[in-house]
Design an enzyme around this catalytic site. Structure first.
Site, short mmCIF file in Angstrom:
data_model
loop_
_atom_site.label_atom_id
_atom_site.label_comp_id
_atom_site.label_asym_id
_atom_site.label_seq_id
_atom_site.Cartn_x
_atom_site.Cartn_y
_atom_site.Cartn_z
N GLY A 49 0.78 -1.23 0.00
CA GLY A 49 0.00 0.00 0.00
C GLY A 49 0.82 1.28 0.00
O GLY A 49 0.28 2.34 0.36
N LYS A 50 2.08 1.23 -0.44
CA LYS A 50 2.93 2.43 -0.42
C LYS A 50 2.33 3.58 -1.21
O LYS A 50 2.34 4.73 -0.75
CB LYS A 50 4.31 2.13 -1.01
CG LYS A 50 5.27 1.39 -0.13
CD LYS A 50 6.67 1.41 -0.71
CE LYS A 50 6.76 0.96 -2.15
NZ LYS A 50 6.32 -0.42 -2.37
N LYS A 82 9.05 9.48 -7.73
CA LYS A 82 9.22 8.03 -7.78
C LYS A 82 10.66 7.75 -8.16
O LYS A 82 11.11 8.12 -9.25
CB LYS A 82 8.25 7.41 -8.79
CG LYS A 82 8.29 5.89 -8.84
CD LYS A 82 7.70 5.27 -7.59
CE LYS A 82 7.67 3.74 -7.71
NZ LYS A 82 7.07 3.09 -6.53
N ALA A 123 -8.51 -0.87 3.53
CA ALA A 123 -8.40 -1.63 2.28
C ALA A 123 -9.37 -1.06 1.26
O ALA A 123 -10.51 -0.72 1.57
CB ALA A 123 -8.70 -3.10 2.54
#
Length: 238
Positions: free
Chosen positions: A14-15, A37, A201
């Site tokens: 979940g980064k 990134k 989630a």
């Protein structure tokens, strides 16, 4: 330097969604945000990568990549197989430092875990954090198996003299099992760092407007949110 490095205890924890939540909370607080990134893998030249996904969810952030490679592999392996020059930690640190001169907050998202290799010399995201003198936020999973990888990541950070401000659970299940509930107490214990949030989630599937309005409720005050670990544990703990 207003840089926060975001790593995970592994892949698919979940980064990117946590990075988006941190960005959204900072934007809501009136800060300008850039997302870098370090090495994007597994996407083609015209496909949206993780930084662009952060922008889709969080809003008006500057996005940048140091390099991208087509195969979904560790950056060093993906670069070698593509016949391209790898990413080196000083390149990532230089890009982040430049963004930091123009933004209130720069989020540097890694690929996979802390020690995934960028190049043949063994350069990693931990080296990037060291060059920047930046804290490293660790995104971890909720359930069985997370304690070992979380503790190993925390130990590595401390062995390098890097700051670990806390952990964020990247995907808190709608129906947590006993292991996940117990880990609310065990994760801070094994890592020596506080829980700074729990992202539900499926949060990445929310409409962007809903994601942005909810993000601050998933993160603790050090990340410009309102989430409280003790209250969350009272509700969800064993």
């Amino acid at each position: 330097m207003p840089v926060l490095v975001i790593t995970g205890t592994g892949t698919e924890v979940g980064k990117t969604v946590v990075t988006a939540a941190v960005a959204a909370a900072a934007l809501a607080g009136g800060r300008s945000v850039a997302v870098l990134k370090a090495a994007q893998t597994g996407v083609g030249p015209d496909e949206a990568g993780d930084a662009r996904e952060v922008a889709r969810l969080a809003g008006d952030v500057t996005v940048a990549e140091v390099a991208r490679f087509p195969e979904p592999l560790a950056p060093g392996t993906a670069a070698r197989r593509a016949g391209r020059a790898p990413v080196h930690p000083p390149q990532v640190a230089e890009a982040a430092a430049k963004l930091a001169t123009e933004h209130d907050l720069v989020l540097v998202e890694g690929a996979g875990g802390l020690l995934v290799r960028f190049d043949a010399a063994g350069g990693t995201l931990a080296d990037v954090a060291g060059l920047l003198g930046a804290p490293v936020l660790v995104v971890t999973s909720a359930g069985l198996g997370t304690l070992n990888t979380t503790e190993l990541t925390a130990r590595e950070l401390r062995s390098r003299g890097l700051e670990l401000p806390g952990l964020v659970i990247g995907s808190w299940p709608g129906s947590p099992d006993l292991a996940a509930r117990c880990n609310l107490a065990d994760l801070p214990n094994v890592s020596g760092a506080p829980l700074l949030g729990a992202v539900p989630a499926g949060a990445g599937s929310l409409p962007p407007a809903g994601f942005r309005s909810a993000a601050r409720h998933w993160l603790a005050p050090p990340l410009e949110g309102t989430w409280d670990a003790d209250t969350f544990a009272e509700v969800h703990g064993p």
